[in-house]
Scaffold this active site. Structure first.
Site, PDB file in Angstrom:
ATOM      1  CD  GLU A 416      -1.739  -2.405   1.460  1.00  0.00           C
ATOM      2  OE1 GLU A 416      -2.575  -3.300   1.289  1.00  0.00           O
ATOM      3  OE2 GLU A 416      -0.600  -2.623   1.940  1.00  0.00           O
ATOM      4  CD  GLN A 438      -7.732  -6.667  -2.725  1.00  0.00           C
ATOM      5  OE1 GLN A 438      -7.460  -7.357  -1.744  1.00  0.00           O
ATOM      6  NE2 GLN A 438      -7.370  -6.987  -3.958  1.00  0.00           N
ATOM      7  CG  PHE A 439     -11.109  -4.469   1.327  1.00  0.00           C
ATOM      8  CD1 PHE A 439     -12.495  -4.541   1.343  1.00  0.00           C
ATOM      9  CD2 PHE A 439     -10.405  -5.465   0.676  1.00  0.00           C
ATOM     10  CE1 PHE A 439     -13.166  -5.580   0.715  1.00  0.00           C
ATOM     11  CE2 PHE A 439     -11.066  -6.501   0.042  1.00  0.00           C
ATOM     12  CZ  PHE A 439     -12.456  -6.562   0.071  1.00  0.00           C
ATOM     13  CB  ALA A 440     -11.370   1.807   3.667  1.00  0.00           C
ATOM     14  CG  ASP A 441     -11.211  -2.343   6.766  1.00  0.00           C
ATOM     15  OD1 ASP A 441     -11.707  -2.262   7.895  1.00  0.00           O
ATOM     16  OD2 ASP A 441     -11.899  -2.314   5.716  1.00  0.00           O
ATOM     17  CB  ILE A 443      -5.926   3.084   3.536  1.00  0.00           C
ATOM     18  CG1 ILE A 443      -5.330   4.198   2.648  1.00  0.00           C
ATOM     19  CG2 ILE A 443      -6.370   3.636   4.888  1.00  0.00           C
ATOM     20  CD1 ILE A 443      -6.340   5.276   2.272  1.00  0.00           C
ATOM     21  CG  HIS A 485     -12.542  -7.496   4.183  1.00  0.00           C
ATOM     22  ND1 HIS A 485     -12.120  -8.351   5.160  1.00  0.00           N
ATOM     23  CD2 HIS A 485     -11.722  -7.686   3.122  1.00  0.00           C
ATOM     24  CE1 HIS A 485     -11.081  -9.053   4.715  1.00  0.00           C
ATOM     25  NE2 HIS A 485     -10.817  -8.661   3.483  1.00  0.00           N
TER      26      HIS A 485
END
Length: 695
Positions: A416, A438-441, A443, A485
């Site tokens: 990331e 891919q997922f905010a979690d 970032i 997610h």
């Protein structure tokens, strides 16, 4: 390039004019450092570091880079800047934080250049968080390689990128991400590692089990060479061959240069506090003394060298006096250049073309990216699993790699930090990246780059290097997604100045806002709610809309009224406004059915810049407002906005500003019933509206 098969020759073949110029500049750098020590009251007002002990390797690099090359320097590289042609006066303007500092106008530290000047290598802004510059620098090389693959770099010149690092910084995890991508993609970059065996007060033996040369052996395809960085002639020859290698082979190389540290770590951490006998050991490898003796051995007269030394001293002293008298920055200029001006200032195109079919949000995004890639060959799209095999875990990139090729749409490793940070380098060389987390979690590993490299670049370079980056982030809960997610991250993002945060709630807005985000010259994070992607979550059917035409675009910072209240009920004081975004639009819309004509719903669409005018207008009209969010409420953007409204609209309010969000828990639970308990829903919004209207 290990030592046994090095392509680098040690046979000197340097013109005498270059040697004498290098000697003069080495004397200049040394006198500058001495001047700073002699005038500590002035020169230590702002913390600085000098190149004392590193002059040879830095001049060897600076004298050989071409105007079409790129460089990513670190805070000790003043001699490299002198070698490129910068004047001592210009560096001193930055030392003293003066108005005409050519890099930042007095905004950032000494030795933190950002240069876009004809006849010089391009030096984009970078932070002083050592090691972090490796990712944007590698992003520059990645962008150059991409533009070359598309035939978009004109002329015969082959740019190289030089990334300068201290050996201690190579222990940073982000350096490993940069090295991995450099060898994976065969990128044209030189990692010049200057090893003086010190961090601040920690020695190399304390910090690492291997030096950078040994570490780089683990990256298959990384050529390597060692050099005595205190020897100008050896350094010049090694870097000449290294630059030629990268310019022709278009592959990465690491040059490990051993250097003495003859000065302080910085003006704030003095050598006399902890160096002891070590300083005397380092003095034995003084580059200036070595170079002086070499030139004498080559037949240069002592008098000629003394004359050059005196000339350099006069230059440094004269420039110091001139810089001391230079103007201070205008205080009124302090807030300029947070963002570069955007060309998108009004809504254009057709939102509802005749005969157009309805699309789900994820397809509107896919079509927008498709249209961008078709129109702009400098645009590319990358992230985890967006390549041809899967086309994104939400199919948000389906068919794009097949259409545009694996150089334009490709998978990255799970990196990331690289995904986000590389966009700064891509932007600097003229590529236009669209990337996806891919997922905010997930970032969080990229926040370092987002904050230090992307968000500050425009401001600290005084507008020279805004970062054009579109960062797509699927966000939010969607029924059983679980704790890794389902997260919402907008409040964290909104504490980062210098980035824009966009949050569409339907397909038409998705297409128009994605286009505006791409054309914006600043970093834009586009939050895309997974629960709205397919309109499969009950109550979200209206997220599916007629698809706008290819020219449709919505300027950032413009809210939308999605439901209006009845004028008669407004006049009689029976109404309230719900200010929300994303999934909140659908919870509020369902709840409003129980209060006929009493509810207005404002979709913010963009959280930064915020349409404050629309917010104030709605609050004044109704006198009652509720801020609705999916995030945990405590210390959130929603609470911040409510506080701002209460402060600035107090005289218009008939009730306190209500807030409603998720329960204050660290994660969204997996079980759907537990998830329902945590998150807002239409019933909870209805209850809150009833309380607010009864106030």
């Amino acid at each position: 390039m290990d030592e046994s098969r090095s392509v680098v020759s040690n046979e000197p073949g340097i013109e005498q004019g270059v040697l004498l110029k290098a000697y003069e500049l080495m004397c200049t750098a040394r006198r500058m450092a001495d001047l700073y020590d002699e005038n500590r009251e002035v020169c230590s007002k702002y913390v600085h570091s000098t190149s004392r002990g590193h002059e040879a390797i830095q001049l060897a690099a600076g004298l050989q880079l071409k105007p079409w090359d790129y460089a990513s320097l670190y805070y000790r590289d003043e001699s490299m800047l002198l070698g490129m042609g910068l004047e001592p006066y210009e560096l001193m303007l930055q030392l003293m934080a003066k108005r005409d500092d050519p890099f930042s106008g007095g905004r950032t530290y000494y030795g933190h250049p950002s240069l876009k000047r004809k006849g010089f290598p391009t030096i984009p802004h970078q932070s002083s968080a050592t090691g972090m510059q490796a990712i944007p620098a590698t992003g520059m090389a990645h962008g150059i390689a991409y533009l070359e693959s598309q035939g978009l770099l004109k002329g015969e010149n082959k740019p190289v990128v030089l990334c300068s690092l201290g050996d201690g910084s190579v222990t940073e995890g982000e350096v490993a991400e940069a090295f991995q991508m450099a060898v994976l993609k065969k990128l044209p970059i030189i990692y010049l590692v200057q090893d003086n065996d010190w961090g601040i007060s920690a020695t190399g033996a304390e910090m690492r089990a291997m030096d950078a040369y040994e570490y780089a052996a683990g990256f298959k395809g990384m050529e390597r060479v060692r050099v005595d960085g205190s020897d100008f002639v050896k350094s010049f020859e090694v870097l000449k061959k290294a630059i030629q290698f990268v310019r022709t082979k278009r592959a990465p190389i690491l040059v490990h240069a051993k250097c003495p540290l003859l000065g302080h770590h910085t003006s704030g951490v003095r050598k006399e506090w902890y160096r002891g006998d070590d300083l005397a050991v380092h003095q034995q490898a003084d580059p200036l003394l070595k170079f002086h003796n070499y030139l004498i051995d080559q037949g240069v007269a002592e008098n000629d060298l003394n004359a050059l030394n005196k000339k350099a001293a006069r230059k440094a002293e004269g420039d110091y006096t001139k810089a001391l008298a230079a103007a201070e920055p205008d205080p009124e200029d302090f807030d300029k250049h947070e963002f570069a001006p955007t060309p998108i200032t009004e809504e254009k195109g057709n939102r509802k073309p005749k005969g157009a079919e309805k699309v789900v949000m994820v397809d509107a995004a896919l079509h927008a990216v498709d249209e961008i890639l078709k129109k702009h060959p400098e645009a590319l799209f990358y992230g985890q699993d967006v390549g041809r095999r899967l086309g994104g875990v939400f199919r948000e990139a389906a068919t794009l790699a097949q259409k545009y090729g694996d150089d334009r749409v490709f998978n990255t490793p799970i990196q990331e930090a690289y995904i986000i940070g590389s966009t700064a380098g891509m932007s600097a060389v003229g590529a236009k990246p669209i990337v996806e987390i891919q997922f905010a979690d997930y970032i969080w590993p990229g926040i370092n780059q987002l904050v230090e490299e992307l968000s500050k670049s425009c401001y600290l370079s005084k507008g020279k290097f805004p970062v054009q980056a579109l960062i797509r982030v699927p966000v939010g809960a969607y029924g059983g997604g679980g704790p890794y997610h389902s997260g919402s991250v907008e409040s964290t993002l909104l504490t980062i100045r210098g980035i824009k945060v966009v949050y569409p709630s339907n397909a038409a807005d998705m297409k128009g806002l994605l286009k505006a985000s791409f054309y914006d010259p600043n970093p834009v994070v586009l939050l895309e709610h997974k629960g709205l992607y397919w309109s499969k979550v009950p109550g979200t059917a209206n997220a599916k809309t007629v698809e706008p035409d290819e020219d449709y675009i919505i300027p950032l910072g413009k809210a939308n009224t999605v439901l209006k209240a009845d004028d008669r009920k407004i006049k009689s004081g029976e109404t309230a406004v719900v200010i929300t975004y994303g999934m909140g639009i659908y919870w509020a819309g369902e709840a409003a059915k129980n209060f006929t004509g009493q509810i207005e719903i404002i979709d913010l669409r963009t959280l930064n810049p915020l349409d404050w005018e629309a917010v104030v207008g709605a609050v004044k009209k109704h006198g009652r407002a509720i801020i609705l969010t999916e995030e945990p409420l405590l210390n959130s953007f929603a609470e911040s906005l409510a506080g701002r409204i209460q402060k600035e609209c107090f005289q218009y309010l008939d009730a306190p500003v209500w807030t409603l969000g998720a329960a204050n828990l660290p994660a969204v639970p997996l079980n759907v019933e537990l998830e329902k308990m945590m998150l807002p829903n239409a019933d909870k919004v209805q209850a809150a509206l009833a309380d607010l209207l009864a106030y």
